[in-house]
Write a protein that holds these residues in place. Structure first.
Motif, PDB file in Angstrom:
ATOM      1  N   PHE A  50       8.741   1.486 -22.513  1.00 33.23           N
ATOM      2  CA  PHE A  50       8.134   2.690 -21.955  1.00 33.23           C
ATOM      3  C   PHE A  50       7.051   2.323 -20.941  1.00 33.23           C
ATOM      4  O   PHE A  50       7.006   2.865 -19.832  1.00 33.23           O
ATOM      5  N   ASN A  92       6.783   3.242 -17.029  1.00 32.74           N
ATOM      6  CA  ASN A  92       5.726   4.178 -16.650  1.00 32.74           C
ATOM      7  C   ASN A  92       4.361   3.483 -16.738  1.00 32.74           C
ATOM      8  O   ASN A  92       3.537   3.813 -17.587  1.00 32.74           O
ATOM      9  N   SER A 139       7.387  12.416 -19.992  1.00 30.13           N
ATOM     10  CA  SER A 139       6.632  11.657 -20.980  1.00 30.13           C
ATOM     11  C   SER A 139       5.480  10.892 -20.348  1.00 30.13           C
ATOM     12  O   SER A 139       5.679   9.992 -19.536  1.00 30.13           O
ATOM     13  N   TYR A 145       3.638   7.331 -25.080  1.00 34.35           N
ATOM     14  CA  TYR A 145       4.789   6.665 -25.691  1.00 34.35           C
ATOM     15  C   TYR A 145       5.320   7.400 -26.914  1.00 34.35           C
ATOM     16  O   TYR A 145       6.507   7.321 -27.240  1.00 34.35           O
ATOM     17  N   ARG A 146       4.467   8.146 -27.632  1.00 34.75           N
ATOM     18  CA  ARG A 146       4.937   8.847 -28.821  1.00 34.75           C
ATOM     19  C   ARG A 146       5.984   9.900 -28.457  1.00 34.75           C
ATOM     20  O   ARG A 146       6.958  10.101 -29.170  1.00 34.75           O
ATOM     21  N   THR A 147       5.753  10.593 -27.339  1.00 28.56           N
ATOM     22  CA  THR A 147       6.736  11.583 -26.889  1.00 28.56           C
ATOM     23  C   THR A 147       8.055  10.898 -26.560  1.00 28.56           C
ATOM     24  O   THR A 147       9.132  11.367 -26.935  1.00 28.56           O
ATOM     25  N   TYR A 148       7.973   9.771 -25.865  1.00 27.97           N
ATOM     26  CA  TYR A 148       9.196   9.035 -25.513  1.00 27.97           C
ATOM     27  C   TYR A 148       9.932   8.566 -26.764  1.00 27.97           C
ATOM     28  O   TYR A 148      11.168   8.611 -26.820  1.00 27.97           O
ATOM     29  N   CYS A 206      12.729  12.292 -18.520  1.00 25.01           N
ATOM     30  CA  CYS A 206      13.580  11.828 -19.621  1.00 25.01           C
ATOM     31  C   CYS A 206      14.560  12.933 -20.002  1.00 25.01           C
ATOM     32  O   CYS A 206      14.278  14.122 -19.819  1.00 25.01           O
ATOM     33  N   SER A 221       3.906  23.357 -28.960  1.00 24.75           N
ATOM     34  CA  SER A 221       4.729  22.710 -27.941  1.00 24.75           C
ATOM     35  C   SER A 221       5.387  23.802 -27.118  1.00 24.75           C
ATOM     36  O   SER A 221       6.136  24.624 -27.656  1.00 24.75           O
ATOM     37  N   TRP A 241       0.958   5.609 -16.867  1.00 22.55           N
ATOM     38  CA  TRP A 241       0.862   6.681 -17.867  1.00 22.55           C
ATOM     39  C   TRP A 241      -0.586   7.093 -18.125  1.00 22.55           C
ATOM     40  O   TRP A 241      -0.884   8.275 -18.333  1.00 22.55           O
ATOM     41  N   GLU A 267       4.031  10.943 -15.253  1.00 28.75           N
ATOM     42  CA  GLU A 267       4.999  11.436 -16.241  1.00 28.75           C
ATOM     43  C   GLU A 267       6.377  10.865 -15.930  1.00 28.75           C
ATOM     44  O   GLU A 267       6.790  10.808 -14.770  1.00 28.75           O
ATOM     45  N   LEU A 319      12.480  16.313 -20.926  1.00 25.41           N
ATOM     46  CA  LEU A 319      11.051  16.207 -21.168  1.00 25.41           C
ATOM     47  C   LEU A 319      10.449  15.248 -20.164  1.00 25.41           C
ATOM     48  O   LEU A 319      11.151  14.415 -19.559  1.00 25.41           O
TER      49      LEU A 319
END
Length: 288
Positions: A212, A216, A133, A136-139, A227, A73, A219, A224, A131
């Motif tokens: 989310f 978005n 996003s 959705y996992r990142t959010y 956030c 990351s 996506w 992006e 960040l």
């Protein structure tokens, strides 16, 4: 049967830590890109390197058995002005973890050490995790683990929105749509590979994932969402004192219940591409 099940779940241990850009080796950089091009589309190596040249460094996860990169990351730490005041922004950029290691504690542990180190180095500055996003996992990392964040299913905080937009303008000038809160990188924007984070009806049944997608809707084509999460001292103290959970553990906080907390399984049921697949394919292509 239980023995086979146990064996199937066992993976080589990994170690993850943040390294400054100048300390990252060529092999590590190549390993990061090999992962990246499997999980994201439309990003040649030259663009990957150009993007990385603007980063402070990266959290790099390696298998202890053979040193192969299994996740990373990228990150940026900088001070910007928000409403005329100096504000510390920690930006998480490209983030990839090989699918068989989804759910590992190595990333949240490395990330939290980075946040804590920056918080201690700049004790008097307002500090935020910024960040963008696409998935959705990142959010959900933000929405399930920060006390104060934007965008929020329970209602947007105008101050946090201002910080998110200021950070987006600073790091990606000219890309933010201020009406939607989305960044548009054009037709050549990298997009997630189809198998990475599909949103099915099962996911849409989780309110925060549905939220989310509503914020978005583009996506899948690479849009992006800007956030931000507050890293004020009060929030930090609440996280540390909450002995029943860590910053990235799933569940509902007793101290502050978030409406519609997401309960999702972060570990994949089927792993389409593993680290060994990625490296063996790369090796075969070089031999050919």
């Amino acid at each position: 049967m239980s023995a086979n099940k146990s064996t199937a779940k066992k993976l080589p241990p990994i170690k993850m830590r943040f390294k400054k850009r100048e300390d990252i080796t060529l092999d590590e950089c190549l390993g990061m890109y090999e992962l990246f091009k499997v999980y994201y589309q439309n990003t040649p190596f030259s663009q990957f390197l150009e993007d990385f040249s603007n980063k402070t460094g990266a959290h790099i996860a390696k298998r202890k058995t053979d040193g192969k990169v299994v996740g990373f990351s990228t990150g940026v730490a900088r001070t910007i002005e928000v409403d005329g005041k100096p504000t510390r922004i920690l930006f998480s950029g490209d983030t990839v973890m090989s699918k068989e290691y989804w759910g590992t504690k190595a990333f949240p542990q490395s990330f939290f050490r980075w946040l804590l180190s920056e918080r201690l180095r700049h004790p008097t500055l307002p500090m935020y995790w910024f960040l963008i996003s696409m998935g959705y996992r990142t959010y959900l990392i933000l929405a399930n683990n920060f006390y104060k964040y934007y965008p929020n299913i329970d209602g947007d905080d105008p101050k946090l929105k201002e910080v998110a937009f200021a950070a987006a303008d600073n790091i990606f000038p000219g890309k933010l749509n201020r009406e939607t809160g989305l960044l548009d990188f054009g037709d050549d924007a990298c997009a997630l590979s189809d198998f990475v984070t599909p949103i099915t009806e099962k996911e849409r049944a989780v309110p925060k994932i549905a939220f989310f997608e509503s914020r978005n809707p583009g996506w899948a084509k690479g849009d992006e969402m800007a956030c931000v999460g507050s890293m004020d001292w009060v929030s930090f103290g609440r996280v540390i004192l909450d002995a029943r959970r860590t910053l990235f553990k799933k569940g509902t906080r007793k101290m502050q219940k978030q409406a519609s907390s997401a309960v999702v399984n972060h570990k994949p049921e089927n792993v389409e591409v593993t680290v060994d697949d990625i490296y063996s394919t790369n090796s075969d292509s070089k031999t050919a």
